[in-house]
Enzyme design. Structure first.
Site, PDB file in Angstrom:
ATOM      1  CG  ASP A 166     189.189 -11.514 -55.683  1.00  0.00           C
ATOM      2  OD1 ASP A 166     189.937 -10.519 -55.674  1.00  0.00           O
ATOM      3  OD2 ASP A 166     188.951 -12.187 -56.688  1.00  0.00           O
ATOM      4  CG  HIS A 189     196.531  -9.371 -51.885  1.00  0.00           C
ATOM      5  ND1 HIS A 189     197.525 -10.077 -51.251  1.00  0.00           N
ATOM      6  CD2 HIS A 189     195.956 -10.251 -52.742  1.00  0.00           C
ATOM      7  CE1 HIS A 189     197.542 -11.318 -51.705  1.00  0.00           C
ATOM      8  NE2 HIS A 189     196.613 -11.449 -52.617  1.00  0.00           N
TER       9      HIS A 189
END
Lengths: 402, 300
Positions: free
Chosen positions: A15, A45
């Protein structure tokens, strides 16, 4: 002849903004190919396109909005049950990337998913933070040659027999080894149902229609290479805190191995971090706090889910960041020239009162100057900082590799 | 970073949904000839030596894809030939194999009687094979235009193996029907995009291919050949004495082709057949066992 490639690596627990950085680099390199160097469909993503279209990339490379092709390396775990859904979702956004895969890429079967889910359910509150998609189980099964399944095996006429063999011989062995005596009803039904194999075979056939088999060795023929790592250095199987790790190398290791095969001689590695630390799922998180002062956390991607719970937060720890990147850069590079830089993301979410820590010491930072100060303290050049979720919000530094 | 979309309760949905209904729009089964594979549109297919492949050996695998082959054509093109090419790349019965796959039809009745991939030295060929169009036509006229594959090798390939090193490549045709007696001038013109002075008989096409290729044919004992094997062999054996093989189980095409190459390269036939495991060994032994008890050496 020198061949240069780019790489985006998550510096901590995932992240960090890898999707954003890959999208930015791909936009600067027309005709690029984004190479998935580890992980599988459990990655997520997020990329927000210039026009606001948003996609969480799982299988497909995060450079797709920018027109990049995708390549699954031999370290990538393919998940035919999921690729077509992602492909269809992207197609709705008007994006249809070319996809290729090394024939050695391991393949997740429904049985890996079933075992993974049964195991995480059995662990109850002591979950490892698995996504429940069978990634680790695929790696485990592929350690046993008689049960292994790789992308090139999907073509073989005996695929059905292999799948039946995995179900009937491997699943009982694995469940027994894990101490699981009974499956929850839904999983037991799915395991016993022949339809599961039939659907999976159909998914595999469709997968092969969508994905070109292409050896890693010939990667450079597909375009300028941008490696996209999944997860982060803090989750590396050899470096992270076992068992809360992913079963892959999340940093340079796989990229260097692929680069060596592909004849890439120079690699510019961007280590990405948010200006604070997040962790999704179980495992240690130094300095964890219920809420971060001075940070307005925005993260629509990581909605709480059954398998991983909610996003956990801590101030960015420069000591950890320094240690993780230094260790990754100390790997034997096998003659490949590696340059490294830092990308600091989510700066738009930092406000007055925002602070980082360095070995326990709290350091208040001015958001406007935070990125270069963090980079200085970590000992890497600052290559990029981001002030929002889109590639237009990324400021690349003049001395950056690009 | 994570995703957790697949929950335990999703299994029922997974098993209920049908991939064809869901995602065939995402799936690119060819619906017409891809111009990349049209011999009328490309000049030559090249097999060249390179740093990776200093001793390249061209191998052409030309499979019948007409309707009489039924599901076999589909299985061969979607899986069998890809397994075969993988087996050749892995086992390397010859030095540095460069493989081209061709899809053969019927020059009298088909829109696309011939399609051909590039020569490739690795598995990237797989996707080209899957992109070949399975027209599924072919006429009920007791034959297919296998001669088109012979002429393809003769007219539209250029190989370092032969031109620089005087070494022949391999050409296998695979199918269930008798071979039509060559191609008429207008058929040659349409398939290859050239203007020939006259048509060519099957024997003439074959002889042209044999100048630079070792040529074999494999009869798949299904479809047409299941009922009329005698007619099929009566057509092939005079053309390719000792080089027409009958394969009982089409799923063993990889083992048979690799075996034929290895035997031609000088390995003992018995050893080669025995090198396969289980059922494959028996099928291969049967297919090559009807040969005379001597090694099959290159004729030329």
């Amino acid at each position: 002849m020198s061949t240069r490639a780019q790489a985006v690596i998550g510096a901590l627990y995932g992240d960090e903004g890898k999707g954003l950085m890959v999208d930015r680099l791909a936009a600067a390199a027309p005709g690029a190919v984004v190479v998935r160097s580890n992980g599988g469909a459990q990655a997520g993503h997020t990329v927000v396109g210039p026009a606001g279209r948003r996609h969480v990339f799982h299988h497909i490379g995060s450079g797709s909005f920018a027109g990049a092709a995708t390549h699954f390396s031999r370290f990538f775990v393919a998940h035919p049950m999921l690729l077509l859904d992602e492909s269809a979702a992207l197609s709705q956004l008007g994006v249809k990337p070319e996809i290729s895969s090394d024939p050695r890429a391991p393949v997740t079967t429904p049985f890996d998913v079933i075992i993974n889910q049964a195991l995480e359910l059995a662990r109850g509150a002591a979950r490892h933070g698995s996504c429940g998609l069978g990634f680790g189980e695929t790696i485990e099964r592929n350690l046993h040659p008689e049960f292994a399944l790789s992308t090139k095996d999907l073509f073989r006429p005996d695929l059905h027999t292999r799948l039946v063999f995995i179900r009937d011989a491997w699943v009982p062995i694995r469940l027994a080894a894990l101490g699981i005596t009974a499956l929850p009803a839904e999983l037991a039904t799915a395991l016993a149902d022949d339809t599961t194999i039939a659907r999976f075979e159909a998914d595999c056939a469709a997968y092969l229609d969508r994905v070109t088999l292409w050896p890693d060795r010939r990667l450079c023929e597909r375009g300028t290479v941008i490696f996209e790592a999944a997860q982060g250095l803090g989750l590396d199987q050899d470096r992270g805190a076992f068992p809360h790790v992913t079963r892959s190398n999340t940093g340079l290791a796989n990229m260097l191995a692929i680069a060596a095969e592909a004849g890439i001689t120079e690699l510019d590695a961007t280590y990405a971090t948010r200006c604070y630390t997040t962790r999704h799922g179980a495992g240690p998180l130094k300095g964890e706090v219920p809420a971060l002062p001075g940070v307005n956390v925005v993260d629509p991607t990581n909605a709480p889910n059954e398998w991983q719970g909610r996003l956990r937060l801590a101030p960015l720890d420069l000591g950890l960041l320094r240690e993780a990147t230094t260790r990754d850069l100390s790997l034997d590079r096998g003659g490949i020239a590696v340059r490294a830089g830092l990308a600091v993301t989510c700066l738009d979410q930092a406000e007055d009162g925002f602070a980082v820590t360095d070995c326990g010491e709290v350091m208040p930072l001015d958001p406007a100057k935070a990125a270069s100060e963090i980079a200085d303290l970590v000992g890497l050049p600052l290559w990029a900082e981001s002030w929002g979720p889109r590639r237009g919000d990324v400021r690349l530094r003049v001395d950056a590799a690009a | 970073m994570g995703m957790g979309r697949f929950s335990t309760t999703d299994w029922a949905a997974y098993n209920a949904r049908h991939v064809d209904g869901r995602s065939r729009s995402e799936v690119f089964g060819a619906t017409g000839i891809d111009p990349r594979f049209d011999p009328a549109r490309f000049a030559t297919r090249e097999s060249r030596d390179s740093a990776y492949n200093p001793q390249s050996t061209p191998i052409i695998l030309a499979s019948d894809v007409t309707g009489s082959m039924g599901m076999i054509a589909h299985e061969l093109m979607r899986g069998g030939l890809i397994t075969l090419t993988s087996e050749i790349y892995d086992r390397r019965p010859v030095s540095d194999p460069h493989i081209m796959v061709a899809a053969v039809g019927d020059a009298y009745t088909d829109t696309a009687p011939l399609q051909a991939t590039q020569f490739e030295a690795d598995i990237s060929l797989a996707s080209q094979i899957r992109a070949l169009w399975l027209e599924g036509n072919g006429g009920g006229n007791d034959g297919e235009s296998y001669s088109a594959a012979h002429l393809l090798a003769a007219l539209k390939t250029s190989t370092d193996a032969f031109e620089r090193r005087g070494r022949k490549g391999y050409l296998f045709t695979i199918g269930d029907e008798p071979v039509h007696n060559g191609l008429a001038a207008d058929q040659i013109a349409r398939i290859f995009g050239i203007e020939p002075p006259r048509g060519l008989s099957a024997r003439e096409c074959l002889a042209m291919a044999q100048r630079s290729y070792e040529v074999f044919h494999i009869v798949i004992r299904e479809g047409y050949a299941a009922a009329r094997l005698d007619r099929v062999l009566a057509s092939w054996q005079p053309l390719l004495p000792g080089r027409a093989f009958v394969l009982d189980d089409h799923r063993r095409i990889a083992e048979l082709v690799v075996s034929i190459i290895e035997i031609t390269e000088g390995r003992d036939a018995g050893d080669v057949a025995a090198s396969w495991s289980g059922a494959a060994a028996a099928v291969v032994a049967k297919a090559i066992g009807e040969r005379p008890k001597r090694r099959l050496l290159p004729f030329f």
